[in-house]
Scaffold this active site. Structure first.
Site, short mmCIF file in Angstrom:
data_model
loop_
_atom_site.label_atom_id
_atom_site.label_comp_id
_atom_site.label_asym_id
_atom_site.label_seq_id
_atom_site.Cartn_x
_atom_site.Cartn_y
_atom_site.Cartn_z
N TYR A 168 -8.59 -0.58 -0.38
CA TYR A 168 -7.83 0.52 -0.28
C TYR A 168 -8.31 1.53 1.01
O TYR A 168 -7.67 1.80 1.83
CB TYR A 168 -7.76 1.35 -1.60
CG TYR A 168 -6.81 2.39 -1.12
CD1 TYR A 168 -5.37 2.23 -1.00
CD2 TYR A 168 -7.23 3.85 -1.35
CE1 TYR A 168 -4.38 3.41 -0.65
CE2 TYR A 168 -6.50 4.95 -0.91
CZ TYR A 168 -5.01 4.91 -0.82
OH TYR A 168 -4.17 5.92 -0.73
N ASN A 206 5.31 6.76 4.74
CA ASN A 206 4.50 7.26 3.71
C ASN A 206 4.32 5.86 2.57
O ASN A 206 3.18 6.02 1.85
CB ASN A 206 5.46 8.23 2.90
CG ASN A 206 5.14 8.50 1.26
OD1 ASN A 206 4.10 9.17 1.26
ND2 ASN A 206 6.05 7.98 0.79
N ALA A 231 10.49 6.51 -0.31
CA ALA A 231 11.22 7.88 -0.85
C ALA A 231 11.50 8.19 -2.35
O ALA A 231 12.17 8.95 -2.67
CB ALA A 231 12.29 8.32 -0.01
N GLY A 262 6.82 10.18 -5.93
CA GLY A 262 5.62 11.15 -5.39
C GLY A 262 5.91 11.96 -4.10
O GLY A 262 6.92 12.44 -3.85
P1 NAP Z 1 3.61 6.54 -5.42
O1 NAP Z 1 4.35 7.71 -6.20
O2 NAP Z 1 3.32 5.25 -6.25
O3 NAP Z 1 4.93 6.26 -4.20
C1 NAP Z 1 4.69 5.19 -3.48
C2 NAP Z 1 5.88 5.01 -2.75
O4 NAP Z 1 5.90 3.66 -1.86
C3 NAP Z 1 7.25 4.62 -3.66
O5 NAP Z 1 8.41 5.26 -3.30
C4 NAP Z 1 7.29 3.16 -3.50
O6 NAP Z 1 8.84 2.73 -3.63
C5 NAP Z 1 7.16 2.97 -1.98
N1 NAP Z 1 6.56 1.57 -1.71
C6 NAP Z 1 5.53 0.78 -2.15
N2 NAP Z 1 5.59 -0.41 -1.70
C7 NAP Z 1 6.64 -0.67 -0.78
C8 NAP Z 1 7.21 -1.54 -0.02
N3 NAP Z 1 6.54 -2.70 0.29
N4 NAP Z 1 8.27 -1.09 0.73
C9 NAP Z 1 8.86 0.14 0.66
N5 NAP Z 1 8.42 1.00 -0.12
C10 NAP Z 1 7.37 0.75 -0.73
O7 NAP Z 1 2.37 6.95 -4.55
P2 NAP Z 1 2.17 8.32 -3.60
O8 NAP Z 1 1.11 8.85 -4.32
O9 NAP Z 1 3.24 9.11 -3.44
O10 NAP Z 1 1.80 7.44 -2.14
C11 NAP Z 1 2.48 7.71 -1.16
C12 NAP Z 1 1.46 7.69 0.17
O11 NAP Z 1 0.36 8.59 -0.31
C13 NAP Z 1 0.77 6.49 -0.11
O12 NAP Z 1 0.73 5.93 1.24
C14 NAP Z 1 -0.72 6.71 -0.49
O13 NAP Z 1 -2.03 5.60 -0.14
C15 NAP Z 1 -0.80 8.09 0.01
N6 NAP Z 1 -1.81 8.99 -0.87
C16 NAP Z 1 -1.75 9.02 -2.32
C17 NAP Z 1 -2.75 9.53 -2.80
C18 NAP Z 1 -2.85 10.01 -4.28
O14 NAP Z 1 -3.68 10.43 -4.77
N7 NAP Z 1 -1.52 9.91 -5.01
C19 NAP Z 1 -3.88 10.44 -1.98
C20 NAP Z 1 -3.95 10.02 -0.65
C21 NAP Z 1 -2.94 9.34 -0.13
P3 NAP Z 1 9.35 1.43 -4.31
O15 NAP Z 1 8.42 1.18 -5.34
O16 NAP Z 1 10.80 1.82 -4.87
O17 NAP Z 1 9.25 0.54 -2.99
#
Ligand code: NAP
Length: 259
Positions: free
Chosen positions: A157, A91, A14, A17
């Site tokens: 991925y 998420n 949270a 993104g």
């Molecule tokens: P983001 O802005 O990088 O956010 C990712 C979030 O995941 C951050 O809040 C991060 O928080 C948290 N996170 C990562 N590793 C973690 C861990 N080990 N434990 C707890 N929290 C963790 O990316 P986003 O695009 O919002 O991604 C969110 C989801 O959407 C992901 O599952 C991604 O695969 C999916 N998604 C993204 C896209 C895209 O184009 N952006 C497209 C399809 C799907 P901390 O670093 O503070 O832990």
């Protein structure tokens, strides 16, 4: 609107993104929020921002979802009034690197698989137990178009997002005799910190991913998550795929070239 008054929503990832947008959307519906991520200072910032949006409880806890013991600890330490999670938004997720499998770094594979697959399973296991006992709840996974078709250099991925699809479908079968709903929301290109993480902080390379196209915003995805969460209890939104208009799937993206 306050459609989710007295409901408790747990969101992983949270601090950035899509997860952060989901937290805002659920706060504006009056839900109580439980927010997990690793970066505590960012959780504090999100909490301070959300306090202005809702009178519901907002509880944050640092949690590394790749560590099962840590997940067990933070879930068992939830305040009494927030232990009954109504909606789980799985998420948290990431991609590390973009290379052919022959050139990929096993340490990147480990973190991607540990987060997107094992982490999602750990949190789900700990939360679905209570949902099953109460015969009530909703699990919403954030999958991806990468779980529907693969793209070159994205093998690991994509494999994790195919796994999210498999876990979602399996869970829905396992829970079919209950009132628990299971949804996957599968976006295409969304402009977040995702590509920065994928390219290890190379912000120029990250920006290029979204050049020449109007990508989805994290709010577009949160809107779909909230839609699924606010259907009448007898309706299950099983899967939503959403992309920018100029993205047909993982591989076919029309980009306008700059002159
Ligand atoms: P983001 O802005 O990088 O956010 C990712 C979030 O995941 C951050 O809040 C991060 O928080 C948290 N996170 C990562 N590793 C973690 C861990 N080990 N434990 C707890 N929290 C963790 O990316 P986003 O695009 O919002 O991604 C969110 C989801 O959407 C992901 O599952 C991604 O695969 C999916 N998604 C993204 C896209 C895209 O184009 N952006 C497209 C399809 C799907 P901390 O670093 O503070 O832990």
């Amino acid at each position: 609107m306050n459609r989710l008054n007295n409901k408790t929503v747990l969101i992983t990832g949270a601090t950035s993104g899509i997860g952060k947008s989901c937290a805002r959307y659920f706060a504006s519906e009056g839900a109580n929020l439980v927010l997990f991520a690793r970066r505590e200072h960012l959780l504090d910032e999100v909490k301070n921002e959300l306090k202005k949006l809702t009178e519901g409880d907002i509880y944050t806890s640092p949690c590394d979802i790749t560590n099962y013991k840590n997940v067990q600890q933070v879930v068992s330490a939830l305040p009494e009034q927030l232990k009954k999670v109504d909606i789980l938004v799985n998420n948290a997720g990431l991609a590390k690197g973009l290379e052919p499998i022959a050139d990929g770094l096993p340490e990147n594979w480990d973190v991607t698989i540990d987060t997107n697959v094992k982490g999602l399973l750990y949190v789900t296991k700990e939360i679905v137990k209570g949902m099953t006992e109460r015969n009530s709840g909703h699990v919403i996974n954030i999958g991806s178009t990468a779980g529907h078709d693969v793209y070159p250099n994205g093998g690991v991925y994509c494999a994790t997002k195919y796994a999210v699809k498999a876990i979602t479908q399996t869970l829905r079968i396992e829970l079919v005799a209950t009132s628990i709903r299971v949804t996957t929301i599968d976006p295409g290109l969304v402009e977040t910190n995702f590509s920065n993480v994928r390219f290890n902080g190379d912000s120029e390379r990250a920006k290029n991913v979204y050049k020449g196209i109007t990508p989805l915003t994290p709010d577009d995805v949160a809107d779909a998550v909230l839609y699924a969460a606010t259907r009448p209890p007898h309706v299950s939104i099983n899967e939503v795929i959403l992309t920018p208009v100029n993205q047909a799937n993982s591989n076919f993206v029309h980009k306008v070239k700059a002159d």
